[in-house]
Design an enzyme around this catalytic site. Structure first.
Site, mmCIF file in Angstrom:
data_model
loop_
_atom_site.group_PDB
_atom_site.id
_atom_site.type_symbol
_atom_site.label_atom_id
_atom_site.label_comp_id
_atom_site.label_asym_id
_atom_site.label_seq_id
_atom_site.Cartn_x
_atom_site.Cartn_y
_atom_site.Cartn_z
ATOM 1 N N LYS A 1 9.600 -1.198 14.224
ATOM 2 C CA LYS A 1 10.122 -0.975 12.866
ATOM 3 C C LYS A 1 11.177 0.127 12.895
ATOM 4 O O LYS A 1 12.240 0.010 12.289
ATOM 5 C CB LYS A 1 9.000 -0.461 11.945
ATOM 6 C CG LYS A 1 8.109 -1.486 11.331
ATOM 7 C CD LYS A 1 7.276 -0.765 10.242
ATOM 8 C CE LYS A 1 5.919 -1.392 10.069
ATOM 9 N NZ LYS A 1 5.034 -0.643 9.187
ATOM 10 N N GLU B 1 -4.759 -6.500 14.735
ATOM 11 C CA GLU B 1 -4.214 -5.210 14.292
ATOM 12 C C GLU B 1 -5.305 -4.137 14.327
ATOM 13 O O GLU B 1 -5.018 -2.963 14.541
ATOM 14 C CB GLU B 1 -3.610 -5.328 12.886
ATOM 15 C CG GLU B 1 -2.673 -4.169 12.556
ATOM 16 C CD GLU B 1 -1.834 -4.378 11.309
ATOM 17 O OE1 GLU B 1 -0.600 -4.423 11.399
ATOM 18 O OE2 GLU B 1 -2.432 -4.507 10.211
ATOM 19 N N LYS C 1 0.844 -1.201 0.000
ATOM 20 C CA LYS C 1 0.000 0.000 0.000
ATOM 21 C C LYS C 1 0.879 1.251 0.000
ATOM 22 O O LYS C 1 0.690 2.164 -0.777
ATOM 23 C CB LYS C 1 -0.935 -0.004 1.206
ATOM 24 C CG LYS C 1 -1.772 1.250 1.266
ATOM 25 C CD LYS C 1 -2.790 1.264 2.376
ATOM 26 C CE LYS C 1 -3.472 2.639 2.370
ATOM 27 N NZ LYS C 1 -4.426 2.840 3.416
ATOM 28 N N HIS D 1 -5.813 -33.002 17.990
ATOM 29 C CA HIS D 1 -4.769 -33.893 18.501
ATOM 30 C C HIS D 1 -3.587 -33.098 19.040
ATOM 31 O O HIS D 1 -2.518 -33.656 19.272
ATOM 32 C CB HIS D 1 -4.322 -34.842 17.389
ATOM 33 C CG HIS D 1 -5.452 -35.695 16.891
ATOM 34 N ND1 HIS D 1 -5.793 -36.894 17.476
ATOM 35 C CD2 HIS D 1 -6.359 -35.482 15.912
ATOM 36 C CE1 HIS D 1 -6.845 -37.400 16.853
ATOM 37 N NE2 HIS D 1 -7.212 -36.559 15.903
ATOM 38 N N GLY E 1 -4.696 -1.525 4.786
ATOM 39 C CA GLY E 1 -3.894 -2.686 4.386
ATOM 40 C C GLY E 1 -4.578 -4.020 4.644
ATOM 41 O O GLY E 1 -4.671 -4.875 3.761
ATOM 42 N N ARG E 2 -5.100 -4.210 5.847
ATOM 43 C CA ARG E 2 -5.702 -5.517 6.177
ATOM 44 C C ARG E 2 -7.115 -5.654 5.621
ATOM 45 O O ARG E 2 -7.785 -6.652 5.855
ATOM 46 C CB ARG E 2 -5.671 -5.755 7.691
ATOM 47 C CG ARG E 2 -6.306 -4.665 8.508
ATOM 48 C CD ARG E 2 -5.974 -4.792 9.988
ATOM 49 N NE ARG E 2 -6.372 -3.616 10.752
ATOM 50 C CZ ARG E 2 -5.643 -2.492 10.847
ATOM 51 N NH1 ARG E 2 -4.479 -2.413 10.247
ATOM 52 N NH2 ARG E 2 -6.072 -1.471 11.558
ATOM 53 N N GLU F 1 10.627 -5.046 4.128
ATOM 54 C CA GLU F 1 10.630 -6.459 3.722
ATOM 55 C C GLU F 1 10.301 -6.593 2.238
ATOM 56 O O GLU F 1 10.973 -7.299 1.479
ATOM 57 C CB GLU F 1 9.587 -7.255 4.532
ATOM 58 C CG GLU F 1 9.922 -7.434 6.001
ATOM 59 C CD GLU F 1 9.389 -6.300 6.879
ATOM 60 O OE1 GLU F 1 9.181 -5.176 6.366
ATOM 61 O OE2 GLU F 1 9.212 -6.545 8.087
HETATM 62 O O1 F6P Z 1 3.365 -3.163 9.700
HETATM 63 C C1 F6P Z 1 1.981 -3.231 9.570
HETATM 64 C C2 F6P Z 1 1.510 -2.920 8.193
HETATM 65 O O2 F6P Z 1 1.458 -1.558 7.997
HETATM 66 C C3 F6P Z 1 0.155 -3.556 7.920
HETATM 67 O O3 F6P Z 1 -0.888 -2.823 8.420
HETATM 68 C C4 F6P Z 1 0.169 -3.673 6.448
HETATM 69 O O4 F6P Z 1 -0.806 -4.563 5.981
HETATM 70 C C5 F6P Z 1 1.584 -4.162 6.226
HETATM 71 O O5 F6P Z 1 2.353 -3.473 7.196
HETATM 72 C C6 F6P Z 1 2.146 -3.948 4.861
HETATM 73 O O6 F6P Z 1 2.171 -2.593 4.504
HETATM 74 P P1 F6P Z 1 2.312 -2.168 3.007
HETATM 75 O O7 F6P Z 1 1.172 -2.745 2.248
HETATM 76 O O8 F6P Z 1 2.294 -0.674 3.004
HETATM 77 O O9 F6P Z 1 3.614 -2.702 2.499
#
Ligand code: F6P
Length: 507
Positions: A478, A337, A192, A368, A251-252, A198
């Protein structure tokens, strides 16, 4: 909205008598009152909340909390595209992606979906040459939804094999690279913000892999899915391969936007449209149904009753269907979240418990492994069971019969318990569960299931007065990691300093 008024109803809820589940079932109308089947585009879904401690008295008081907290007003504000994400000054318009919301936002989402469908169809028709696989790179909300939907909907095969890579640990990307041919692989870059460490680190390594493998135009193999298109272009993605979505989609909550591109690549753009339709059907139920008969609200009521009144700190979700194995992970982000907050929307302290810890797994495996504690541990843990009537495989139907009988047996056993003079062999019972039973699992019913949980989470937030659409809690860690990576890893506590020194990183 009046938190103080709501507080009087919470107090009244705490003072109510606590009849057992079995005694609640002495009411012959109980099943009809708390178990409802909704006819939805992809098939009916049964929402059975009868094996919870909801009663007329409990529901009436929770209804008073909802009125005090103006849940109806919050619902209208959500759908009308008001800036209900007040801490970030934005609306939360994921329903507009499904055609329900402010007219201009719905139109914008439709136009962006049409563009995405054109690109997906063109790729399927060979516009980018032979495409056998897609490596989807994203994390959190930019990965969990695609991973869930693709795993759930492509058991019989996919138009393109999608590998979702999220972790910064190179083992994750390497595993995908090992099974993909760089000459026939596309990369979807889902972020987003287009700033996530990452995702951008994995993306750079993916470009390196394509380059080293002799792919002539590596950046031309990348499709960006983002609410920050200018950053994607700056990074090197061709403008024609950027699929934007609105800043107002969290995002979520973004699986419905261009973040769903890998899903459309796997199941086709028509299947993706069905996915949106299934979610829209739940939106309509949520928006058009009185709170008293609203299945989303009923689920949120039960969730809140257990966390706020019975002190439950966790809630568990077990998918009795291998295709939904990733649903607990998805719901974990959605709920934790969104509602893992210690302040109200106005920044003042939340005087009650925030969201419970959402956890779970897949049935029958979990039986189990962890069900011992559910049946005989000292914790009270409300459980959701999810199952599908039609099996997802071609093997002997006995597999599915045993799967479903185990699912229903667990709910019955948790409620009924079993007396014994031998303490180790006694089951206290009176342990609540809800069951969601889908007639079938297909794009539309999966869309409905996810939308149901989105709104359930929203109602819980509205009842408590918190903003479910920000996530500042993830920022501090972060920022510290970035500081360490920039060589500024000094001045920490002795433990952290020693770990950094042992690993040879930081300043
Ligand atoms: O670190 C949390 C977060 O901001 C989430 O809310 C989001 O889904 C994820 O990181 C990834 O963010 P982006 O889509 O901006 O890479």
């Amino acid at each position: 909205m009046s938190v103080a008024e709501a507080e009087t109803y919470w107090t009244a809820l705490e003072g109510l008598p606590r009849p057992t589940l079995q005694s609640l079932f002495s009411d012959p109308a109980r099943l009809d009152t708390y178990a409802t089947t909704l006819d939805l585009p992809g098939g009916a879904i049964r929402f059975d909340w009868s094996k919870t401690h909801l009663s007329l008295e409990v529901v009436a008081l929770l209804g008073s909390v909802a009125a005090a907290m103006d849940v109806e007003g919050r619902r209208a504000a959500l759908i009308e595209g008001e800036k209900i994400n007040n801490t970030e000054g934005r609306a939360a318009e994921h329903t507009a992606e499904r055609g329900i919301g402010k007219e201009s936002s719905v139109e914008e989402a439709e136009a962006l979906h049409a563009r995405m469908a054109m690109l997906v169809d063109a790729i399927h028709d060979g516009a980018l040459g032979e495409v056998k696989s897609l490596i989807h790179i994203g994390i959190g909300g930019s990965a969990l939804g695609p991973a869930l939907a693709i795993d759930a909907l492509t058991r019989d095969g996919a138009k393109v094999a999608v590998h979702v890579v999220s972790n910064i640990d190179g083992c994750a990307l390497e595993a995908a690279m090992k099974v993909c041919d760089p000459q026939t692989t596309l990369i979807a870059l889902a972020s987003k913000t287009f700033t996530t460490t990452e995702t951008l680190t994995n993306a750079a390594s993916a470009i390196e892999w394509l380059t080293e493998s002799g792919v002539s135009d590596p950046y031309g193999r990348v499709i960006a899915l983002t609410a920050a298109p200018e950053k994607a272009v700056e990074w090197g993605v061709d403008e024609t391969r950027v699929l934007p979505f609105s800043e107002t989609v969290g995002g979520r909550y973004s699986l419905w936007s261009s973040i769903g591109f890998p899903v459309a690549m796997a199941i086709g753009s028509a299947g993706f449209a069905e996915f949106l339709d299934g979610a829209a059907a739940i939106d309509r139920h949520f928006v058009d149904t009185d709170l008293a008969d609203n299945l989303v609200v009923r689920a949120a009521f039960a969730d809140l009753y257990y966390t706020q009144v019975r002190g439950c700190q966790t809630r568990a979700v077990f998918a009795y269907d291998e295709r939904l194995a990733l649903l607990p992970d998805y719901l974990q982000q959605l709920e934790m979240e969104s509602n893992g907050k210690r302040v109200l929307a106005d920044g003042t302290p939340l005087a009650r418990a925030s969201a419970p810890v959402t956890w779970g797994g897949v049935g029958t495996d979990a039986q189990h492994a962890v069900f011992q504690l559910l049946h005989q541990g000292t914790h009270l843990i409300p459980v959701d069971f999810l199952a599908v009537k039609v099996q997802g495989h071609d093997l002997d139907p006995v597999h599915h019969q045993i799967l479903l009988s185990n699912c229903f047996a667990q709910g019955a056993a948790l409620m009924a318990g079993k007396a014994s003079d031998d303490g180790a062999r006694a089951y206290p019972g009176d342990r609540p569960s809800a069951t969601i039973l889908c007639d079938d699992l297909n794009p539309a019913t999966l869309g409905a299931l996810i939308a149901f949980h989105e709104h359930r989470t929203f109602v819980s937030a509205a009842m408590l007065g918190i903003n479910p659409f920000d996530q500042f809690g993830v920022e501090l860690g972060k920022a510290i990691a970035k500081q360490i990576d920039a060589g500024g890893g000094e001045g920490f506590d002795a433990s952290t300093e020693s770990l950094l020194a042992l690993a040879g990183i930081g300043g």
